[in-house]
Write a protein that holds these residues in place. Structure first.
Motif, mmCIF file in Angstrom:
data_model
loop_
_atom_site.group_PDB
_atom_site.id
_atom_site.type_symbol
_atom_site.label_atom_id
_atom_site.label_comp_id
_atom_site.label_asym_id
_atom_site.label_seq_id
_atom_site.Cartn_x
_atom_site.Cartn_y
_atom_site.Cartn_z
ATOM 1 N N CYS A 1 0.833 -1.207 0.000
ATOM 2 C CA CYS A 1 0.000 0.000 0.000
ATOM 3 C C CYS A 1 0.862 1.249 0.000
ATOM 4 O O CYS A 1 0.503 2.267 -0.606
ATOM 5 C CB CYS A 1 -0.936 -0.002 1.208
ATOM 6 S SG CYS A 1 -2.103 -1.376 1.248
ATOM 7 N N ALA B 1 1.678 1.979 -3.456
ATOM 8 C CA ALA B 1 0.535 2.572 -4.154
ATOM 9 C C ALA B 1 0.402 4.054 -3.826
ATOM 10 O O ALA B 1 0.145 4.877 -4.717
ATOM 11 C CB ALA B 1 -0.743 1.823 -3.786
ATOM 12 N N MET C 1 -3.910 0.333 -5.541
ATOM 13 C CA MET C 1 -3.818 -0.406 -4.281
ATOM 14 C C MET C 1 -2.704 -1.434 -4.384
ATOM 15 O O MET C 1 -2.280 -1.801 -5.482
ATOM 16 C CB MET C 1 -5.148 -1.090 -3.931
ATOM 17 C CG MET C 1 -5.609 -2.153 -4.910
ATOM 18 S SD MET C 1 -7.147 -2.945 -4.374
ATOM 19 C CE MET C 1 -8.296 -1.604 -4.507
ATOM 20 N N LYS D 1 -0.859 -4.988 -4.392
ATOM 21 C CA LYS D 1 -1.320 -6.233 -5.016
ATOM 22 C C LYS D 1 -1.835 -7.216 -3.971
ATOM 23 O O LYS D 1 -2.662 -8.075 -4.277
ATOM 24 C CB LYS D 1 -0.201 -6.880 -5.832
ATOM 25 C CG LYS D 1 0.953 -7.455 -5.014
ATOM 26 C CD LYS D 1 1.904 -8.261 -5.879
ATOM 27 C CE LYS D 1 2.990 -8.922 -5.042
ATOM 28 N NZ LYS D 1 3.886 -9.779 -5.846
ATOM 29 N N ASN E 1 -4.382 -11.432 -2.244
ATOM 30 C CA ASN E 1 -4.244 -10.936 -3.617
ATOM 31 C C ASN E 1 -5.582 -11.038 -4.367
ATOM 32 O O ASN E 1 -5.689 -11.634 -5.424
ATOM 33 C CB ASN E 1 -3.138 -11.726 -4.349
ATOM 34 C CG ASN E 1 -2.946 -11.290 -5.783
ATOM 35 O OD1 ASN E 1 -3.347 -10.191 -6.170
ATOM 36 N ND2 ASN E 1 -2.355 -12.150 -6.591
ATOM 37 N N GLY F 1 -8.190 -6.036 -5.384
ATOM 38 C CA GLY F 1 -8.145 -5.247 -6.609
ATOM 39 C C GLY F 1 -8.932 -5.880 -7.730
ATOM 40 O O GLY F 1 -9.694 -5.205 -8.443
ATOM 41 N N GLN G 1 -8.484 -3.604 -15.496
ATOM 42 C CA GLN G 1 -7.563 -3.809 -14.378
ATOM 43 C C GLN G 1 -6.192 -4.217 -14.892
ATOM 44 O O GLN G 1 -6.059 -4.832 -15.957
ATOM 45 C CB GLN G 1 -8.085 -4.886 -13.425
ATOM 46 C CG GLN G 1 -8.186 -6.271 -14.052
ATOM 47 C CD GLN G 1 -8.426 -7.367 -13.030
ATOM 48 O OE1 GLN G 1 -7.610 -7.596 -12.150
ATOM 49 N NE2 GLN G 1 -9.573 -8.034 -13.153
ATOM 50 N N THR H 1 -2.770 -5.869 -12.800
ATOM 51 C CA THR H 1 -2.222 -6.290 -11.516
ATOM 52 C C THR H 1 -0.701 -6.422 -11.600
ATOM 53 O O THR H 1 -0.132 -6.523 -12.679
ATOM 54 C CB THR H 1 -2.826 -7.632 -11.087
ATOM 55 O OG1 THR H 1 -2.608 -8.594 -12.132
ATOM 56 C CG2 THR H 1 -4.330 -7.514 -10.859
ATOM 57 N N THR I 1 -3.036 -2.583 -9.417
ATOM 58 C CA THR I 1 -2.428 -3.036 -8.163
ATOM 59 C C THR I 1 -0.913 -3.041 -8.324
ATOM 60 O O THR I 1 -0.385 -3.405 -9.371
ATOM 61 C CB THR I 1 -2.923 -4.432 -7.742
ATOM 62 O OG1 THR I 1 -2.404 -5.437 -8.630
ATOM 63 C CG2 THR I 1 -4.444 -4.498 -7.749
#
Length: 249
Positions: free
Chosen positions: A39, A42, A115, A117, A125, A128, A139, A141, A175
């Motif tokens: 985080c 992120a 955010m 992962k 996981n 997201g 999306q 990831t 993510t």
């Protein structure tokens, strides 16, 4: 462009985790808590987007108890403009968090959601990907590089076979992976300024979102301790131990 960043309160990664005597859960008594490391990445990426003039506002959001405001203040000290705290003392699973974030996204209308992962406590996981599905958004990831131009995001992501590059139309959910950036340390003046930044606290119970758990925690145990390794003096001794002690050949 508005960027929404989800953060989570977890046990500090430097802390040795203890299990409760009855094996019902992890013991959090007097344990140092911190923002989930993914985080932090992120948040750093969102702040860098703002510094480059791409993002106009960075909003941090978390789901958790009153004490989770500490992690929101950290995000504000790192450069987020304001924060939203969805307060609850309940343990909220990934799907519940995704549903709550969907509610926030519908209210805030961000162009991008960033955010980590995964979190280092449950390692699921999932959040997201679930949020992306609930919103019907694109999306990407495991992002190791993010470039945004207009309404398009180009994301380099880490996969088992190497790297994959995706082009996404915004709004989207991304993510973050470890190699995306190096999070900064919050400076004392920024920590002091963060105390004055707004934190909007909302009770989860008032949001009308079903966060009932779908998974039952049965038992928590520490992993079996590994035996100490030994050095061998020759290939013959190694083969002998593999054959007669380890019995793998």
């Amino acid at each position: 462009m508005k960027v929404l960043v989800a953060v989570k309160r977890v046990i500090d990664y430097n802390v040795k985790v203890r299990v409760k005597p009855d094996n019902s859960d992890v013991d959090l008594t007097n344990v140092k808590m911190a923002m989930n490391p993914f985080c932090e990445i992120a948040v750093e990426e969102a702040v860098q987007l703002k510094e480059r003039g791409i993002a106009s506002e960075v909003v941090a959001v978390t789901v958790g108890p009153k004490a989770a405001q500490e992690q929101l203040r950290t995000a504000l000290a790192l450069g987020a403009d304001r924060a939203i705290h969805l307060e609850t003392d309940e343990v909220v699973e990934s799907l519940g968090v995704a549903k709550l974030l969907k509610k926030v996204v519908e209210d805030e209308q961000p162009n991008l959601v960033l955010m980590g992962k995964q979190s280092i406590d449950t390692d699921n996981n999932q959040t997201g990907q679930m949020l992306s599905a609930l919103m019907g958004w694109a999306q990407a990831t495991f992002a190791s590089k993010v470039a945004i131009e207009g309404d398009t995001a180009t994301v380099e992501r880490e996969i088992d076979g190497g790297l994959q590059t995706l082009s996404l139309n915004l709004p989207a959910v991304i993510t973050t992976d470890l190699r995306l950036n190096e999070p900064r340390y919050a400076k004392l003046p920024d920590i002091m300024k963060a105390k004055k930044k707004p934190v909007d606290t909302r009770a989860v119970a008032d949001l009308g979102v079903d966060i009932a758990p779908r998974v039952e925690l049965v038992r928590v145990e520490l992993p079996t301790e590994r035996q100490e390794g030994v050095r061998v003096g020759s290939v013959d001794e190694l083969v002998d131990k593999l054959k007669n002690e380890a019995k793998v050949i």
